[in-house]
Design a protein around this motif. Structure first.
Motif, PDB file in Angstrom:
ATOM      1  N   GLU A 143     -35.768   5.988 -37.307  1.00 45.58           N
ATOM      2  CA  GLU A 143     -36.066   7.371 -36.960  1.00 45.58           C
ATOM      3  C   GLU A 143     -37.328   7.461 -36.122  1.00 45.58           C
ATOM      4  OE1 GLU A 143     -38.721   8.975 -40.704  1.00 45.58           O
ATOM      5  OE2 GLU A 143     -36.538   9.122 -40.885  1.00 45.58           O
ATOM      6  N   GLY A 165     -24.304   8.628 -38.416  1.00 41.68           N
ATOM      7  CA  GLY A 165     -25.357   9.092 -39.310  1.00 41.68           C
ATOM      8  C   GLY A 165     -26.550   9.629 -38.548  1.00 41.68           C
ATOM      9  N   TYR A 167     -29.073  12.474 -37.384  1.00 42.97           N
ATOM     10  CA  TYR A 167     -29.650  13.736 -37.838  1.00 42.97           C
ATOM     11  C   TYR A 167     -30.713  14.178 -36.836  1.00 42.97           C
ATOM     12  CZ  TYR A 167     -27.512  12.908 -42.421  1.00 42.97           C
ATOM     13  OH  TYR A 167     -26.612  12.695 -43.447  1.00 42.97           O
ATOM     14  N   GLU A 168     -30.675  15.435 -36.474  1.00 41.27           N
ATOM     15  CA  GLU A 168     -31.726  16.045 -35.666  1.00 41.27           C
ATOM     16  C   GLU A 168     -32.214  17.266 -36.435  1.00 41.27           C
ATOM     17  OE1 GLU A 168     -30.770  16.724 -31.572  1.00 41.27           O
ATOM     18  OE2 GLU A 168     -29.866  14.741 -31.305  1.00 41.27           O
ATOM     19  N   THR A 169     -33.433  17.199 -36.940  1.00 42.11           N
ATOM     20  CA  THR A 169     -33.970  18.271 -37.774  1.00 42.11           C
ATOM     21  C   THR A 169     -35.254  18.829 -37.153  1.00 42.11           C
ATOM     22  OG1 THR A 169     -35.216  16.676 -39.114  1.00 42.11           O
ATOM     23  CG2 THR A 169     -33.004  17.251 -39.870  1.00 42.11           C
ATOM     24  N   GLN A 174     -29.511  21.772 -34.638  1.00 42.87           N
ATOM     25  CA  GLN A 174     -29.561  20.781 -35.700  1.00 42.87           C
ATOM     26  C   GLN A 174     -28.303  19.910 -35.671  1.00 42.87           C
ATOM     27  OE1 GLN A 174     -32.299  20.946 -38.107  1.00 42.87           O
ATOM     28  NE2 GLN A 174     -33.145  22.461 -36.698  1.00 42.87           N
ATOM     29  N   LEU A 175     -28.469  18.655 -35.989  1.00 36.53           N
ATOM     30  CA  LEU A 175     -27.335  17.765 -36.207  1.00 36.53           C
ATOM     31  C   LEU A 175     -27.455  17.180 -37.609  1.00 36.53           C
ATOM     32  CD1 LEU A 175     -26.836  15.665 -32.919  1.00 36.53           C
ATOM     33  CD2 LEU A 175     -25.390  17.509 -33.796  1.00 36.53           C
ATOM     34  N   GLU A 176     -26.337  17.074 -38.299  1.00 38.08           N
ATOM     35  CA  GLU A 176     -26.346  16.521 -39.654  1.00 38.08           C
ATOM     36  C   GLU A 176     -25.201  15.537 -39.799  1.00 38.08           C
ATOM     37  OE1 GLU A 176     -26.188  17.957 -44.342  1.00 38.08           O
ATOM     38  OE2 GLU A 176     -26.432  19.437 -42.744  1.00 38.08           O
ATOM     39  N   ASN A 177     -25.563  14.289 -39.992  1.00 41.47           N
ATOM     40  CA  ASN A 177     -24.588  13.213 -40.175  1.00 41.47           C
ATOM     41  C   ASN A 177     -23.569  13.204 -39.036  1.00 41.47           C
ATOM     42  OD1 ASN A 177     -23.663  10.961 -41.569  1.00 41.47           O
ATOM     43  ND2 ASN A 177     -22.212  12.143 -42.790  1.00 41.47           N
ATOM     44  N   SER A 197     -40.441  17.728 -36.378  1.00 38.86           N
ATOM     45  CA  SER A 197     -39.036  17.388 -36.117  1.00 38.86           C
ATOM     46  C   SER A 197     -38.804  15.892 -36.256  1.00 38.86           C
ATOM     47  CB  SER A 197     -38.622  17.863 -34.725  1.00 38.86           C
ATOM     48  OG  SER A 197     -39.502  17.364 -33.741  1.00 38.86           O
ATOM     49  N   ARG A 200     -33.005  10.820 -36.423  1.00 35.71           N
ATOM     50  CA  ARG A 200     -32.705   9.662 -37.265  1.00 35.71           C
ATOM     51  C   ARG A 200     -31.285   9.185 -37.001  1.00 35.71           C
ATOM     52  NH1 ARG A 200     -31.253   9.797 -42.970  1.00 35.71           N
ATOM     53  NH2 ARG A 200     -31.939  11.971 -43.021  1.00 35.71           N
TER      54      ARG A 200
END
Length: 212
Positions: A143, A165, A167-169, A174-177, A197, A200
């Motif tokens: 990450e 997998g 992730y953008e937080t 946002q991206l999740e998995n 931010s 990962r």
């Protein structure tokens, strides 16, 4: 462990970067890759070693101090000057690399240098490439985090066929998995929103382009 190998190429380079190299740690290594010697000499900075085939600068017109080690390369070769410079840094035990003057000019060399970032990441090294306006990071199964002070646009691309997998937080989108592929630019043009931010990736290699 925090020692940095700085490699200066013949592309576009920010004057502030050159100025900051005057204050680099004595444990760091500064390599001029071919034409990267020019902005250094203009600023009165001597590299620890000069490596190149001198196709991007005329060696005969340079006035080099005699105490600079010079590694002259055959212009007919399989490795770029930047690649050979990085190999030299690796041979000296460095695992963290900052590349300057590695963007702009010929697009093929910029792409080649992005591939070098990926190569370094595949060996577990930390590497960052600085352009005049952006920085380029490659992460593999890991990450990268940004502070809340970061602003502007951020883009993320998969350098492997698939990166899973993801992730953008802390960003506008946002991206999740998620799954990113190297055939579809899903991660282009995200935006910082004033929050801490993180990008990962669980499995794969990502190119992360962000403002400086």
């Amino acid at each position: 462990m925090n020692r940095i190998c700085h490699v200066i190429g013949a592309g576009e380079i920010c004057k502030n970067d050159i100025a900051q190299l005057k204050n680099k740690s004595t444990n760091d290594l500064l390599i001029a890759a071919d034409g990267g010697i020019l902005p250094l000499l203009e600023s009165g900075i001597l590299p620890d070693v000069l490596i190149g085939d001198f196709d991007s600068c005329d060696e005969k017109k340079l006035v080099l101090p005699t105490d600079i080690p010079i590694r002259r390369l055959n212009p007919i070769k399989d490795y770029t000057d930047m690649h050979t410079s990085i190999q030299h840094g690796l041979s000296q035990g460095f695992r963290r690399f900052f590349l300057y003057g590695a963007t702009g000019g010929r697009i093929d060399h910029t792409i080649a240098n992005i591939q070098l970032l990926s190569w370094l990441a595949s060996m577990g090294c930390s590497a960052r490439m600085y352009g005049t306006d952006n920085q380029f990071d490659v992460i593999r199964d890991s990450e990268i985090r940004f502070s809340s002070a970061k602003s502007g646009f951020l883009s993320v691309f998969s350098l492997t066929d698939e990166s899973t997998g993801v992730y953008e937080t802390g960003l506008k989108y946002q991206l999740e998995n998620a799954v990113l592929k190297n055939t579809y630019p899903l991660g282009v043009s995200n935006e910082f929103i004033g929050d801490e931010s993180c990008i990962r990736v669980g499995c794969g290699t990502l190119l992360v382009i962000s403002p400086r």
